[in-house]
Design a protein around this motif. Structure first.
Motif, PDB file in Angstrom:
ATOM      1  N   GLU A 157      21.265  81.598  42.404  1.00 15.20           N
ATOM      2  CA  GLU A 157      21.335  80.884  41.120  1.00 15.20           C
ATOM      3  C   GLU A 157      21.221  79.367  41.250  1.00 15.20           C
ATOM      4  O   GLU A 157      20.717  78.707  40.334  1.00 15.20           O
ATOM      5  CB  GLU A 157      22.662  81.228  40.415  1.00 15.20           C
ATOM      6  N   VAL A 158      21.698  78.782  42.349  1.00 22.17           N
ATOM      7  CA  VAL A 158      21.815  77.324  42.444  1.00 22.17           C
ATOM      8  C   VAL A 158      20.714  76.768  43.346  1.00 22.17           C
ATOM      9  O   VAL A 158      20.629  77.124  44.521  1.00 22.17           O
ATOM     10  CB  VAL A 158      23.198  76.911  42.989  1.00 22.17           C
ATOM     11  N   GLU A 159      19.884  75.884  42.797  1.00 21.44           N
ATOM     12  CA  GLU A 159      18.842  75.228  43.587  1.00 21.44           C
ATOM     13  C   GLU A 159      19.458  74.210  44.541  1.00 21.44           C
ATOM     14  O   GLU A 159      20.564  73.723  44.326  1.00 21.44           O
ATOM     15  CB  GLU A 159      17.847  74.498  42.672  1.00 21.44           C
ATOM     16  N   GLY A 160      18.708  73.878  45.590  1.00 24.44           N
ATOM     17  CA  GLY A 160      19.191  72.849  46.499  1.00 24.44           C
ATOM     18  C   GLY A 160      18.172  72.438  47.549  1.00 24.44           C
ATOM     19  O   GLY A 160      18.286  71.359  48.125  1.00 24.44           O
ATOM     20  N   LEU A 161      17.178  73.290  47.796  1.00 18.90           N
ATOM     21  CA  LEU A 161      16.175  72.973  48.805  1.00 18.90           C
ATOM     22  C   LEU A 161      15.105  72.062  48.213  1.00 18.90           C
ATOM     23  O   LEU A 161      14.619  72.298  47.109  1.00 18.90           O
ATOM     24  CB  LEU A 161      15.516  74.263  49.313  1.00 18.90           C
ATOM     25  N   GLN A 162      14.744  71.025  48.983  1.00 15.42           N
ATOM     26  CA  GLN A 162      13.671  70.116  48.572  1.00 15.42           C
ATOM     27  C   GLN A 162      12.757  69.862  49.769  1.00 15.42           C
ATOM     28  O   GLN A 162      13.210  69.817  50.909  1.00 15.42           O
ATOM     29  CB  GLN A 162      14.234  68.788  48.057  1.00 15.42           C
ATOM     30  N   VAL A 163      11.439  69.707  49.493  1.00 16.22           N
ATOM     31  CA  VAL A 163      10.465  69.440  50.552  1.00 16.22           C
ATOM     32  C   VAL A 163       9.643  68.207  50.187  1.00 16.22           C
ATOM     33  O   VAL A 163       9.505  67.855  49.013  1.00 16.22           O
ATOM     34  CB  VAL A 163       9.522  70.641  50.776  1.00 16.22           C
TER      35      VAL A 163
END
Length: 267
Positions: A157-163
């Motif tokens: 449910e919770v986003e957190g990865l960034q590229v």
């Protein structure tokens, strides 16, 4: 892979990190050993990493340090074993497809990775507690993976990865019943730069806890990794050196703040 298994892995991860500290510390890392429970809540190059981790080697099986494998939740060990087997099956399918896409023999990358009796597979469970000062901390600082392939099970449910792409940070969306595949540095080296190892980071949410599980596929330290001869030509000369044990390069590069793969480039 059954959807129910993905949900079970997420749930047992949350159950473990919710345990009292004294229970989790039964599985703590010893000294500088990666294996076991711990955290990286320390300032590194001006940013505060904000996470707890549980790091376990799953292959080869004889290298499993079962003293670090939680017995609470009760089903933790059997579930991780089953999940690891499924990930290995996916890895082999993926490596064959990646080889075919470069007009290589289907087994070409499997010669470097994918043998559970020789090559190393690690499971890293990450827990990112909610933090009201989320703009002042980072779940995991920007880095590239020193793996061949990383298979990431994100929070449902919770986003957190960034590229990073074109010098900009992009959010990686949550797809509840999918794995996120990250190319690692050693695949970039073996493909002579065709497949790229992305710089990525984990950010912290001010309102919600977040978890993830990274399966890290790494070749045996005895295997020499370098650009495949079939991928070196006049148009694309050899871009990287050849070496064994990329982990040493990875570790040595940390104090400099440079990406370890840059140390492997041929100028």
């Amino acid at each position: 892979m059954p959807v129910s298994l993905l949900d079970e892995v997420r749930e047992m991860s949350k159950e473990f990190f919710k345990l009292p500290l004294e229970e989790k510390e039964k599985y703590s890392s010893k000294g500088d050993d990666l294996e076991g429970y711990g955290n990286t809540n320390a300032v590194q190059r001006g940013s505060l990493n904000w996470n707890d981790k549980l790091h376990l080697q799953v292959y080869p099986e004889e290298k499993r340090q079962l003293l670090c494998w939680p017995e609470n939740p009760q089903h933790f060990r059997t579930t991780l074993h089953e999940y690891s087997k499924k990930n290995l099956m996916i890895l082999r399918t993926l490596l064959k497809a990646m080889a075919r896409s470069l007009n290589l023999e289907e087994e070409r990358f499997l010669e470097l990775w994918g043998d559970e009796n020789e090559d190393n597979t690690h499971a890293r469970f990450n827990f990112y507690p909610r933090c009201p000062m989320s703009d002042q901390v980072v779940g995991l600082k920007p880095h590239g993976d020193g793996t061949a392939i990383t298979m990431l099970l994100q929070d449902k449910e919770v986003e957190g990865l960034q590229v990073v792409k074109d010098d900009r940070w992009f959010r990686v969306p949550v797809i509840p019943h999918a794995l996120t595949i990250l190319v690692g540095d050693q695949m970039e080296i073996a493909s002579n730069g065709v497949f790229k190892s992305p710089t990525h980071k984990a950010v912290v949410n001010p309102q919600y806890d977040r978890m993830s599980l990274a399966m890290l596929f790494i070749p045996s330290l005895d295997k020499e990794i370098g650009p495949l001869e079939e991928l070196i030509n006049e148009e694309r000369p050899q871009l990287y050196k050849r070496l064994k044990d990329y982990g040493q390069v990875y570790t040595q590069s940390i104090p400099s703040g440079k990406r370890p793969i840059d140390m492997m480039k041929i100028n």
